[in-house]
Design a protein around this motif. Structure first.
Motif, short mmCIF file in Angstrom:
data_model
loop_
_atom_site.label_atom_id
_atom_site.label_comp_id
_atom_site.label_asym_id
_atom_site.label_seq_id
_atom_site.Cartn_x
_atom_site.Cartn_y
_atom_site.Cartn_z
N HIS A 1 36.78 22.47 -4.69
CA HIS A 1 36.08 21.37 -4.30
C HIS A 1 35.76 21.41 -2.77
O HIS A 1 34.77 20.64 -2.44
CB HIS A 1 37.31 20.41 -4.80
N GLU A 2 36.78 21.88 -2.04
CA GLU A 2 36.39 21.82 -0.71
C GLU A 2 35.23 22.67 -0.10
O GLU A 2 34.64 22.21 0.70
CB GLU A 2 37.69 22.31 -0.02
N ARG A 3 34.80 23.74 -0.95
CA ARG A 3 33.70 24.39 -0.56
C ARG A 3 32.40 23.63 -0.91
O ARG A 3 31.69 23.90 -0.11
CB ARG A 3 33.73 25.70 -1.51
N VAL A 4 32.43 22.95 -2.11
CA VAL A 4 31.17 22.06 -2.55
C VAL A 4 30.94 20.96 -1.55
O VAL A 4 29.62 21.09 -1.02
CB VAL A 4 31.64 21.50 -3.86
N PHE A 5 32.07 20.38 -1.00
CA PHE A 5 31.67 19.45 0.00
C PHE A 5 31.32 19.77 1.31
O PHE A 5 30.65 19.11 2.10
CB PHE A 5 32.66 18.45 0.04
N ARG A 6 32.10 20.94 1.64
CA ARG A 6 31.49 21.54 2.98
C ARG A 6 29.96 21.96 2.85
O ARG A 6 29.32 21.75 4.11
CB ARG A 6 32.44 22.93 3.19
N THR A 7 29.72 22.67 1.77
CA THR A 7 28.42 23.07 1.70
C THR A 7 27.27 21.89 1.64
O THR A 7 26.26 21.84 2.47
CB THR A 7 28.15 23.93 0.55
N LEU A 8 27.64 20.82 1.18
CA LEU A 8 26.68 19.60 1.03
C LEU A 8 26.69 19.06 2.40
O LEU A 8 25.60 18.71 2.66
CB LEU A 8 27.38 18.60 -0.01
#
Length: 225
Positions: A31-38
């Motif tokens: 979850h944290e990785r997804v929003f960091r990349t977005l």
């Protein structure tokens, strides 16, 4: 809600997230990785939504999940979130992240040895659902792994109906095992015995009130715990 133990079925259909797979063991870091990349890609500028929102949406179709998790985002951002979520989940699974619930594999093997046909029906993406089964060593136990992502169904009811038809199963001799109201509905509307998994529910406590039986330990499927 009935509490009597149902007779051994000819087949058992399992949800994946929150039933076989302890989803938060994989999803929290993803979850944290997804929003960091977005944010890095300029597709999302707000703070990362609480992972509890995402966990609470498990069982929904992905497009509905993103409307709940990031309601003010663009369609482009939601589509990219789909791609990133799958990518990071598969990477995590390959790296050994994410766990089955206690006693899942052993219990499935007991059911299989007793002649019960085993299936998965999930509203998740095909590669995610099959990836969990493969990376956690249980794929060979199943006679079929069905996902909304593969079959394009709009509800768990439709997905389970497709599974039953494909395999010629008599509904009264089949269990539907899951942790969300969508699993109970899929069981009820297809004439199955509905078993609610109360050990790690990600939704509301009332979701399983219409289940024929509740279990608090996966081993209850094969014994009287």
């Amino acid at each position: 809600m009935k509490q009597d133990k149902p007779l051994q079925p000819d087949a058992a259909i399992f949800d994946m997230d929150g039933t076989l797979f302890e989803t938060d063991t994989l999803l929290i870091p993803v979850h944290e990785r997804v929003f960091r990349t977005l944010r890095e890609e300029g597709l999302y500028s707000e703070e990362t939504p609480s992972v509890d929102i995402l966990l609470g949406c498990l069982g929904m179709l992905l497009e509905d999940i993103w409307r709940q998790v990031m309601p003010s985002s663009t369609e482009e951002a939601r589509k990219r979130a789909d791609e990133l979520l799958l990518q990071y989940e598969l990477e995590g699974l390959a790296a050994g992240e994410g766990s089955l619930y206690p006693h899942v594999e052993q219990t499935l093997r007991v059911l299989k040895a007793r002649g019960v046909k085993l299936f998965i029906a999930s509203n998740g993406l095909e590669h995610y659902v099959k990836g969990i089964a493969e990376h956690r060593g249980i794929a060979s136990l199943f006679d079929g792994i069905y996902s909304a992502g593969e079959y394009g169904t709009r509800s768990k009811v439709d997905l389970v109906a497709r599974l039953l038809e494909d395999h010629g199963l008599q509904s009264s001799h089949v269990w539907m095992v899951g942790d969300r109201s969508s699993d109970v509905e899929a069981g009820k509307r297809n004439g199955l015995v509905s078993i609610g998994c109360a050990y790690a529910r990600y939704g509301e406590g009332s979701e399983l009130c219409d289940a024929d039986r509740l279990i608090h330990d996966f081993r209850q499927l094969v014994d009287e715990r």
